[in-house]
Design an enzyme around this catalytic site. Sequence first.
Site, PDB file in Angstrom:
ATOM      1  N   SER A 167      25.612 -52.294 -74.479  1.00  0.00           N
ATOM      2  CA  SER A 167      26.825 -51.426 -73.940  1.00  0.00           C
ATOM      3  C   SER A 167      27.964 -52.102 -74.326  1.00  0.00           C
ATOM      4  CB  SER A 167      26.277 -51.047 -72.458  1.00  0.00           C
ATOM      5  OG  SER A 167      27.296 -50.363 -72.149  1.00  0.00           O
ATOM      6  N   MET A 168      28.797 -52.375 -73.218  1.00  0.00           N
ATOM      7  CA  MET A 168      30.069 -53.258 -73.298  1.00  0.00           C
ATOM      8  C   MET A 168      29.481 -54.520 -73.929  1.00  0.00           C
ATOM      9  SD  MET A 168      32.467 -52.627 -70.275  1.00  0.00           S
ATOM     10  CE  MET A 168      33.177 -50.886 -69.865  1.00  0.00           C
ATOM     11  N   TRP A 192      29.452 -49.670 -76.393  1.00  0.00           N
ATOM     12  CA  TRP A 192      30.739 -48.896 -75.753  1.00  0.00           C
ATOM     13  C   TRP A 192      31.766 -49.788 -76.204  1.00  0.00           C
ATOM     14  CZ3 TRP A 192      34.867 -49.580 -72.864  1.00  0.00           C
ATOM     15  CH2 TRP A 192      35.257 -48.307 -72.158  1.00  0.00           C
ATOM     16  N   ASP A 213      21.560 -40.632 -75.310  1.00  0.00           N
ATOM     17  CA  ASP A 213      22.854 -41.283 -74.438  1.00  0.00           C
ATOM     18  C   ASP A 213      24.115 -40.555 -73.949  1.00  0.00           C
ATOM     19  OD1 ASP A 213      24.824 -43.340 -73.799  1.00  0.00           O
ATOM     20  OD2 ASP A 213      24.174 -44.720 -75.512  1.00  0.00           O
ATOM     21  N   HIS A 245      20.764 -44.482 -73.039  1.00  0.00           N
ATOM     22  CA  HIS A 245      21.768 -45.763 -72.979  1.00  0.00           C
ATOM     23  C   HIS A 245      21.091 -46.887 -72.594  1.00  0.00           C
ATOM     24  CE1 HIS A 245      25.767 -47.662 -73.155  1.00  0.00           C
ATOM     25  NE2 HIS A 245      25.331 -47.836 -71.581  1.00  0.00           N
TER      26      HIS A 245
END
Length: 298
Positions: A167-168, A192, A213, A245
């Site tokens: 993700s991040m 992300w 996602d 996700h």
Amino acid sequence: MPTGSPHRRLARFAGLATAIAAVVGLTTLNGAGAQAADNPYERGPAPTTSSIEAARGPYAVSQTSVSSLAVTGFGGGTIYYPTSTADGTFGAVAISPGYTGTQSTMAWLGPRLASQGFVVFTIDTNTTLDQPDSRGRQLLAALDYLTERSSVRGRVDSTRLGVMGHSMGGGGSLEAAKSRPSLQAAIPLTPWNTDKTWPEVRTPTLIFGADGDTIASVTSHAEPFYSSLPSSLDRAYLELNGASHLTPISSDTTIAKYSISWLKRFIDNDTRYEQFLCPLPRPSTTIEEYRGNCPHTS
């Protein structure tokens, strides 16, 4: 005209054939030895589909905790590493969790990758709310700690390093690769980031997306990230089928299989793993889509 009896001539020919065979055999052996010496970074036995899909590889694994109080630039974590030192040093990879996540969400990858012949550092970030650019800097700080100050630094080859993240943290792995082109591999997992274009990246990059996602949809994150990487770069995009996700925070054979192959191929320069990446994997019950360049150039 030939001289001597037929039996004598046959004996001479037989002796000559034996000598030629010995020379050819010696040349072949030398060639095999030279070929093995071409890549001093190969670690472990020749891979098979079952060996890279297995929950554990050929190496026994140890681990050590790193307190946040003992480091600067990131939040500590856990180092997983092959117990034996018989094979020399290993390549290493640092792994960042996602937004609100801790290292525990990535812990399944630690022993799984380490048992294949890597030193793996699953990290905590300074806060669980850190953005991708900060997570990228923290991944690099973790690699610096791993290679310069950690208790296992003698087991790590500081020239063979990679980054992963969810993700991040996946967006952070792209930030790290952009900042440090010497990295050998990057693997963003359902990444992300508000930055959608990555033409500056020079690190071989495998991006995982998930067809279901709804947090970092592939159409606005993973796909444009992949498409913006230089076309000359060794790059790949694997979209997981029937995934979300959060799929990367649990043990997943497809993620492990292709992550191992990518890390082996580009951190260890181990072309024995090329077979799992080229020709491109076809859609299956676990793969919605796979894009990439073959054959690989580096």
